[in-house]
Design a protein around this motif. Sequence first.
Motif, mmCIF file in Angstrom:
data_model
loop_
_atom_site.group_PDB
_atom_site.id
_atom_site.type_symbol
_atom_site.label_atom_id
_atom_site.label_comp_id
_atom_site.label_asym_id
_atom_site.label_seq_id
_atom_site.Cartn_x
_atom_site.Cartn_y
_atom_site.Cartn_z
ATOM 1 N N PHE A 46 0.835 -1.209 0.000
ATOM 2 C CA PHE A 46 0.000 0.000 0.000
ATOM 3 C C PHE A 46 0.864 1.251 0.000
ATOM 4 C CE2 PHE A 46 -2.335 3.122 2.807
ATOM 5 C CZ PHE A 46 -3.170 3.590 1.806
ATOM 6 N N GLU A 47 0.630 2.138 -0.951
ATOM 7 C CA GLU A 47 1.373 3.398 -1.036
ATOM 8 C C GLU A 47 0.406 4.537 -0.732
ATOM 9 O OE1 GLU A 47 4.766 3.484 -4.210
ATOM 10 O OE2 GLU A 47 3.102 2.384 -5.085
ATOM 11 N N ALA A 48 0.334 4.891 0.539
ATOM 12 C CA ALA A 48 -0.616 5.936 0.952
ATOM 13 C C ALA A 48 -0.306 7.263 0.280
ATOM 14 C CB ALA A 48 -0.579 6.095 2.467
ATOM 15 N N ASN A 49 0.988 7.470 -0.067
ATOM 16 C CA ASN A 49 1.372 8.772 -0.625
ATOM 17 C C ASN A 49 1.281 8.824 -2.144
ATOM 18 O OD1 ASN A 49 3.566 7.004 -0.760
ATOM 19 N ND2 ASN A 49 5.066 8.664 -0.703
ATOM 20 N N ALA A 50 0.712 7.785 -2.767
ATOM 21 C CA ALA A 50 0.495 7.836 -4.221
ATOM 22 C C ALA A 50 -0.753 8.672 -4.494
ATOM 23 C CB ALA A 50 0.335 6.427 -4.779
ATOM 24 N N MET A 51 -0.623 9.639 -5.381
ATOM 25 C CA MET A 51 -1.769 10.529 -5.663
ATOM 26 C C MET A 51 -1.872 10.752 -7.172
ATOM 27 S SD MET A 51 -0.085 14.062 -4.197
ATOM 28 C CE MET A 51 1.363 14.818 -4.965
ATOM 29 N N ARG A 65 -1.968 11.410 -14.037
ATOM 30 C CA ARG A 65 -1.042 10.309 -13.759
ATOM 31 C C ARG A 65 -0.747 10.318 -12.269
ATOM 32 N NH1 ARG A 65 -0.404 15.089 -15.048
ATOM 33 N NH2 ARG A 65 0.527 14.895 -17.095
ATOM 34 N N ILE A 66 -0.156 9.201 -11.793
ATOM 35 C CA ILE A 66 0.193 9.106 -10.371
ATOM 36 C C ILE A 66 1.578 9.698 -10.134
ATOM 37 C CG2 ILE A 66 0.584 7.496 -8.451
ATOM 38 C CD1 ILE A 66 -2.101 6.813 -9.250
ATOM 39 N N VAL A 67 1.721 10.463 -9.063
ATOM 40 C CA VAL A 67 3.043 10.829 -8.540
ATOM 41 C C VAL A 67 3.008 10.610 -7.023
ATOM 42 C CG1 VAL A 67 3.632 12.507 -10.355
ATOM 43 C CG2 VAL A 67 2.460 13.284 -8.296
ATOM 44 N N LEU A 68 4.183 10.694 -6.404
ATOM 45 C CA LEU A 68 4.243 10.453 -4.951
ATOM 46 C C LEU A 68 4.317 11.768 -4.182
ATOM 47 C CD1 LEU A 68 6.739 7.449 -4.810
ATOM 48 C CD2 LEU A 68 4.233 7.374 -4.673
ATOM 49 N N LEU A 69 3.490 11.868 -3.163
ATOM 50 C CA LEU A 69 3.565 12.995 -2.232
ATOM 51 C C LEU A 69 4.855 12.847 -1.437
ATOM 52 C CD1 LEU A 69 2.133 15.343 -0.601
ATOM 53 C CD2 LEU A 69 1.324 13.537 0.913
ATOM 54 N N PHE A 79 5.733 17.461 -4.596
ATOM 55 C CA PHE A 79 6.065 16.255 -5.359
ATOM 56 C C PHE A 79 7.247 16.579 -6.268
ATOM 57 C CE2 PHE A 79 4.238 17.591 -9.442
ATOM 58 C CZ PHE A 79 3.277 18.512 -9.073
ATOM 59 N N TYR A 80 7.903 15.528 -6.743
ATOM 60 C CA TYR A 80 9.116 15.688 -7.552
ATOM 61 C C TYR A 80 8.950 14.985 -8.889
ATOM 62 C CZ TYR A 80 11.285 17.501 -3.383
ATOM 63 O OH TYR A 80 11.575 18.280 -2.303
ATOM 64 N N THR A 81 9.539 15.595 -9.918
ATOM 65 C CA THR A 81 9.393 15.048 -11.269
ATOM 66 C C THR A 81 10.397 15.725 -12.190
ATOM 67 O OG1 THR A 81 7.765 14.495 -12.960
ATOM 68 C CG2 THR A 81 7.588 16.701 -11.997
ATOM 69 N N SER A 82 10.270 15.431 -13.480
ATOM 70 C CA SER A 82 11.098 16.119 -14.472
ATOM 71 C C SER A 82 10.346 17.344 -14.973
ATOM 72 C CB SER A 82 11.390 15.174 -15.639
ATOM 73 O OG SER A 82 11.809 15.956 -16.742
ATOM 74 N N TYR A 83 11.025 18.505 -14.902
ATOM 75 C CA TYR A 83 10.398 19.734 -15.399
ATOM 76 C C TYR A 83 10.225 19.697 -16.927
ATOM 77 C CZ TYR A 83 11.514 21.766 -10.771
ATOM 78 O OH TYR A 83 11.593 22.030 -9.424
ATOM 79 N N ASP A 84 10.994 18.792 -17.589
ATOM 80 C CA ASP A 84 10.899 18.680 -19.053
ATOM 81 C C ASP A 84 9.920 17.604 -19.500
ATOM 82 O OD1 ASP A 84 12.754 20.648 -19.317
ATOM 83 O OD2 ASP A 84 14.451 19.298 -19.656
ATOM 84 N N SER A 85 9.267 16.939 -18.551
ATOM 85 C CA SER A 85 8.309 15.888 -18.910
ATOM 86 C C SER A 85 7.047 16.520 -19.487
ATOM 87 C CB SER A 85 7.941 15.078 -17.653
ATOM 88 O OG SER A 85 7.265 15.932 -16.731
ATOM 89 N N ASP A 86 6.143 15.682 -19.965
ATOM 90 C CA ASP A 86 4.863 16.222 -20.460
ATOM 91 C C ASP A 86 4.174 17.045 -19.375
ATOM 92 O OD1 ASP A 86 5.209 15.158 -22.929
ATOM 93 O OD2 ASP A 86 3.740 13.538 -22.717
ATOM 94 N N LYS A 87 4.148 16.513 -18.138
ATOM 95 C CA LYS A 87 3.467 17.260 -17.059
ATOM 96 C C LYS A 87 4.180 18.569 -16.769
ATOM 97 C CE LYS A 87 4.558 13.922 -14.003
ATOM 98 N NZ LYS A 87 5.795 13.524 -14.746
ATOM 99 N N GLY A 88 5.530 18.547 -16.846
ATOM 100 C CA GLY A 88 6.314 19.758 -16.597
ATOM 101 C C GLY A 88 5.995 20.827 -17.640
ATOM 102 N N GLN A 143 14.993 10.935 -20.191
ATOM 103 C CA GLN A 143 14.330 12.187 -20.621
ATOM 104 C C GLN A 143 12.853 11.902 -20.520
ATOM 105 O OE1 GLN A 143 15.405 13.625 -24.450
ATOM 106 N NE2 GLN A 143 17.564 13.715 -23.963
ATOM 107 N N GLN A 144 12.306 12.132 -19.339
ATOM 108 C CA GLN A 144 10.952 11.650 -19.044
ATOM 109 C C GLN A 144 9.942 12.123 -20.089
ATOM 110 O OE1 GLN A 144 8.778 12.895 -15.422
ATOM 111 N NE2 GLN A 144 8.783 10.735 -14.851
ATOM 112 N N SER A 145 9.151 11.197 -20.565
ATOM 113 C CA SER A 145 8.050 11.390 -21.530
ATOM 114 C C SER A 145 8.516 11.459 -22.987
ATOM 115 C CB SER A 145 7.179 12.613 -21.217
ATOM 116 O OG SER A 145 6.839 12.650 -19.851
ATOM 117 N N ALA A 146 9.858 11.452 -23.245
ATOM 118 C CA ALA A 146 10.337 11.442 -24.636
ATOM 119 C C ALA A 146 10.369 10.005 -25.148
ATOM 120 C CB ALA A 146 11.729 12.051 -24.708
#
Length: 217
Positions: A46-51, A65-69, A79-88, A143-146
């Motif tokens: 169980f990942e309570a921090n998945a949102m 999409r899911i990311v982690l708190l 939350f943390y991710t790639s600023y160059d991703s689709d979401k970024g 290169q996230q999302s490429a």
Amino acid sequence: MARNYEEMRRIYMSGGIDEAEVAADPAEQFHRWFAEALDSSPGDWFEANAMTLATSDSLGRVAARIVLLKGFEGDSPLFYTSYDSDKGRQLAENPAAAVCFYWSHLERQIRIEGRVEKVDPELSDRYFQSRPRGSQLGALASQQSAVVASRQVLEDRVAELDALYQGQEVPRPESWGGYRLLTHRYEFWQGRPDRVHDRIVYLREDAGGWQRKRLSP
Ligand SMILES: Cc1cc2nc3c(=O)[nH]c(=O)nc-3n(C[C@H](O)[C@H](O)[C@H](O)COP(=O)(O)O)c2cc1C
């Protein structure tokens, strides 16, 4: 073969929300529910921090999409991710975002809405350095999302970077870091029998502080 989705339904029986008991501050209420989700965890998986994170671009096209708190600054989830991703890219075009948690074993949903800002680079550095080395190399290699030609290309890149940074700290890519969600709305949902659920919403007031209301299910 497709299941009979129409016949799938659950009767929610776990509890209710007592308005006299909820916290005045929605982040405090979140922390209470988060603690209860962990204390009653259904298993190690169980990942309570998945949102679920919803974003949209300047044309109003929406993606989720899911990311982690990974923490809070006051009442702003991080939350943390790639600023160059689709979401970024979407968040650069339109900083409005929403996150949603569903803790099935408690029959609870929490929705949080606001607009994002990048966190300070020092905080991203600190979190990046706390991650396992493998995750650091993975973030650097991807290169996230490429589109990528094959899995092998990724694995070769990770091996190359592993050799390059042997015995050294893996540097955080500039394009990777955190966002804080500056919130204007929190909603707590508790499933109840006959679909007469409890919904308590917190709306940020201009003068600061939060207004609390019950919503119809
Ligand atoms: C349980 C789970 C946790 C995840 N956590 C993150 C995360 O914290 N950050 C992230 O960038 N992607 C995370 N992902 C991957 C994202 O769902 C998504 O595939 C990726 O960020 C690319 O999304 P985008 O193309 O819309 O930018 C996670 C996926 C799952 C299923």
